[in-house]
Design a protein around this motif. Structure first.
Motif, short mmCIF file in Angstrom:
data_model
loop_
_atom_site.label_atom_id
_atom_site.label_comp_id
_atom_site.label_asym_id
_atom_site.label_seq_id
_atom_site.Cartn_x
_atom_site.Cartn_y
_atom_site.Cartn_z
N ILE A 177 -60.89 54.32 -84.56
CA ILE A 177 -61.01 55.25 -83.91
C ILE A 177 -60.14 56.28 -84.76
CG2 ILE A 177 -60.09 57.06 -81.87
CD1 ILE A 177 -62.02 54.74 -80.94
N ASP A 178 -61.55 57.14 -85.56
CA ASP A 178 -61.11 58.18 -86.60
C ASP A 178 -59.58 59.44 -86.34
OD1 ASP A 178 -60.77 59.24 -89.16
OD2 ASP A 178 -62.91 59.33 -89.59
N ASP A 179 -59.46 59.86 -86.79
CA ASP A 179 -59.17 61.69 -86.92
C ASP A 179 -58.07 61.36 -85.66
OD1 ASP A 179 -60.49 61.92 -89.27
OD2 ASP A 179 -61.47 63.23 -88.30
N PHE A 180 -56.80 60.44 -84.78
CA PHE A 180 -56.63 60.30 -84.33
C PHE A 180 -55.80 61.36 -84.26
CE2 PHE A 180 -53.15 58.96 -81.15
CZ PHE A 180 -53.83 58.99 -80.07
N GLY A 181 -55.03 62.96 -83.35
CA GLY A 181 -53.89 63.19 -82.99
C GLY A 181 -54.08 64.38 -83.80
N SER A 182 -55.98 64.64 -83.52
CA SER A 182 -56.31 66.11 -84.46
C SER A 182 -56.79 66.81 -83.65
CB SER A 182 -57.52 65.55 -86.06
OG SER A 182 -58.59 65.04 -85.43
N GLY A 183 -57.31 66.30 -82.25
CA GLY A 183 -57.49 66.93 -81.21
C GLY A 183 -57.20 66.44 -79.74
N TYR A 184 -57.74 66.73 -78.84
CA TYR A 184 -57.31 66.46 -77.60
C TYR A 184 -57.67 64.99 -77.31
CZ TYR A 184 -57.10 70.77 -75.65
OH TYR A 184 -56.52 72.15 -75.28
N SER A 185 -56.24 64.55 -76.72
CA SER A 185 -56.63 62.77 -76.64
C SER A 185 -56.55 62.42 -75.03
CB SER A 185 -55.54 61.81 -77.36
OG SER A 185 -55.97 61.84 -78.78
N SER A 196 -60.20 48.09 -82.92
CA SER A 196 -59.43 47.44 -83.14
C SER A 196 -58.46 48.03 -83.61
CB SER A 196 -59.74 46.05 -83.75
OG SER A 196 -60.70 46.46 -84.69
N GLU A 197 -58.65 49.27 -84.63
CA GLU A 197 -58.03 50.00 -84.94
C GLU A 197 -57.47 51.59 -84.39
OE1 GLU A 197 -57.88 49.67 -89.51
OE2 GLU A 197 -59.26 51.51 -89.36
N ILE A 198 -56.58 52.07 -84.98
CA ILE A 198 -56.85 53.29 -84.62
C ILE A 198 -56.39 54.26 -85.99
CG2 ILE A 198 -55.48 55.64 -83.41
CD1 ILE A 198 -57.25 53.56 -81.46
N LYS A 199 -56.91 55.08 -86.05
CA LYS A 199 -56.74 56.29 -87.23
C LYS A 199 -56.10 57.72 -87.71
CE LYS A 199 -59.33 56.11 -91.95
NZ LYS A 199 -60.45 55.97 -92.79
N LEU A 200 -54.57 57.52 -88.01
CA LEU A 200 -54.18 58.59 -87.86
C LEU A 200 -54.08 60.11 -88.35
CD1 LEU A 200 -50.12 57.79 -87.27
CD2 LEU A 200 -52.19 57.73 -85.53
N ASP A 201 -54.36 60.92 -87.92
CA ASP A 201 -55.60 62.28 -88.67
C ASP A 201 -54.21 62.71 -89.37
OD1 ASP A 201 -57.68 63.96 -89.11
OD2 ASP A 201 -56.13 65.43 -88.74
N ARG A 202 -54.97 63.31 -91.19
CA ARG A 202 -53.73 63.67 -92.36
C ARG A 202 -53.24 64.56 -91.78
NH1 ARG A 202 -55.00 67.54 -96.81
NH2 ARG A 202 -56.42 67.77 -95.45
N SER A 203 -53.24 65.29 -90.64
CA SER A 203 -52.45 67.15 -90.17
C SER A 203 -51.73 65.69 -89.62
CB SER A 203 -53.83 67.56 -88.93
OG SER A 203 -53.84 66.62 -87.94
N LEU A 204 -50.99 64.76 -89.16
CA LEU A 204 -50.29 63.96 -88.86
C LEU A 204 -48.93 63.79 -90.40
CD1 LEU A 204 -51.10 62.22 -85.32
CD2 LEU A 204 -50.39 64.13 -86.08
N ILE A 205 -49.76 63.23 -91.14
CA ILE A 205 -49.25 63.14 -92.02
C ILE A 205 -48.77 64.00 -92.67
CG2 ILE A 205 -49.31 60.87 -93.20
CD1 ILE A 205 -49.51 59.85 -91.32
N ILE A 233 -53.68 53.06 -89.13
CA ILE A 233 -54.14 52.75 -90.59
C ILE A 233 -53.48 54.89 -90.84
CG2 ILE A 233 -56.43 53.18 -90.39
CD1 ILE A 233 -56.22 52.31 -93.69
N ALA A 234 -53.13 54.90 -91.57
CA ALA A 234 -52.21 56.50 -92.17
C ALA A 234 -53.61 57.03 -92.86
CB ALA A 234 -51.26 56.48 -92.35
N GLU A 235 -54.18 57.82 -93.28
CA GLU A 235 -54.97 58.66 -93.68
C GLU A 235 -54.51 59.89 -93.76
OE1 GLU A 235 -58.63 60.08 -92.54
OE2 GLU A 235 -57.81 61.67 -91.25
N GLY A 236 -55.15 60.44 -95.40
CA GLY A 236 -54.32 61.47 -96.27
C GLY A 236 -52.79 61.31 -96.69
N VAL A 237 -52.35 59.49 -97.27
CA VAL A 237 -51.37 59.98 -97.85
C VAL A 237 -51.42 60.09 -98.76
CG1 VAL A 237 -49.35 58.19 -98.18
CG2 VAL A 237 -50.63 57.93 -95.92
N GLU A 238 -50.73 60.94 -99.75
CA GLU A 238 -50.60 61.81 -100.68
C GLU A 238 -49.68 61.23 -101.92
OE1 GLU A 238 -51.65 65.83 -100.74
OE2 GLU A 238 -54.00 65.46 -100.02
#
Ligand code: C2E
Ligand code: CA
Ligand code: CA
Ligand code: CA
Length: 277
Positions: A177-185, A196-205, A233-238
């Motif tokens: 599940i992509d972009d989790f936390g970017s909209g309504y959940s 099997s996996e939730i991907k935390l949106d870059r805006s949270l990271i 998994i976290a995306e957008g880790v810089e």
């Protein structure tokens, strides 16, 4: 002499007309590019935070248009979704992605691949079959392939969406599940999804190091997602400090420019050679 569709909606204006025409041209160009294999995929590596090893890749489409130059996904994916061209793009991405993964499999037999799909793909009746055909053609195990889609896409038509995801999961594929936390959940809906996996949106990271509330949100999300039995998994880790913090918060995996930007296959192969695999 307005085109029929435009008259029917009663919003005819010359400007609108030109806009539609260039959008339609872009879509017919895209279809042609897909048929001629003029689009390509870049691959962004994913790292396991426990072992520090590369565990998978996310495929991201790239298109070099003969006249317009590079066209970004944000400029054509939404339009491809509206017009339905996305189903053709997804089938192309599955085929190309698995072919490239097969080229890597000799050296990295357990490497996983993620492909992005859209709400429309869940109404593509032949998708499961075409994925299975591509998997067996390229000798890839179903559990090496993850399909990423947003919660919004999964919920666009909950009944159809849920059935389609179920069929994909039953075929042995992984769902993220992509972009989790970017909209309504909808948490009650989330727990029913065969993911099997939730991907935390870059805006949270993005401000996890500066903002206490972001850190608390990520910490809470990681615990909740684990409680539901999914990996996170976290995306957008810089940067390194964010990676370290995510490790302390028990996040399972990460992805982002700190590890690597998305790379063409040949550059990815060079990059993989110097990693602690
Ligand atoms: P996404 O699935 O959320 O993909 C992540 C986007 O963030 C990618 O942009 C990636 O290049 C970028 N990114 C990765 N790491 C970092 C980072 O550390 N910092 C920042 N600022 N950005 C980072 P890209 O490739 O432009 O793709 C944009 C969106 O287009 C994707 O968002 C996805 O929704 C869609 N997309 C891309 N390829 C495909 C595809 O083949 N099929 C479908 N259906 N959608 C796609
Ligand atoms: Ca994605
Ligand atoms: Ca994402
Ligand atoms: Ca995102």
């Amino acid at each position: 002499n307005a085109p029929r569709g435009v008259m029917a909606t009663g919003v005819y204006s010359p400007q609108h007309d030109i806009y539609s025409e260039s959008r339609l041209t872009l879509m017919s160009d895209l279809k042609e590019a897909l048929q001629r294999d003029q689009t390509c995929l870049h691959y962004q590596p994913k790292m396991c935070l426990r072992t520090g090893r590369v565990v998978g890749l996310e495929a991201l489409v790239r298109w070099h248009h003969p006249e317009r130059g590079w066209v970004f996904p944000s400029d054509f994916i939404p339009l491809a979704e509206e017009t339905g061209v996305i189903t053709q793009l997804t089938r192309w991405a599955v085929e190309r992605g698995l072919k490239d993964l097969a080229a890597l499999a000799g050296d990295y037999p357990d490497l996983e691949l993620s492909i992005n799909i859209s709400a429309r793909d869940l109404t593509d009746k032949g998708l499961v079959q075409s994925i299975q055909a591509a998997l067996s053609q390229h000798g890839i195990r179903p559990n090496q392939l993850t399909l990423e889609l947003t919660e919004t896409a999964a919920m666009e038509d909950p009944e159809t969406g849920f059935k389609a995801l179920q069929a994909l999961a039953e075929a042995g594929l992984q769902i993220s599940i992509d972009d989790f936390g970017s909209g309504y959940s909808s948490l009650s809906y989330l727990k029913q999804l065969p993911a099997s996996e939730i991907k935390l949106d870059r805006s949270l990271i993005i401000d996890i190091l500066e903002s206490d509330s972001s850190r608390v949100i990520v910490e809470t999300a990681v615990n909740m997602v684990h409680g539901l039995g999914y990996a996170v998994i976290a995306e957008g880790v810089e940067n390194e400090d964010a990676a370290q913090l995510l490790r302390e918060l028990n996040c399972d995996r990460l992805q982002g420019y700190w590890l690597s930007k998305p790379l063409p296959l040949a550059e990815l192969q060079d990059w993989l050679l110097v990693q602690n695999f």
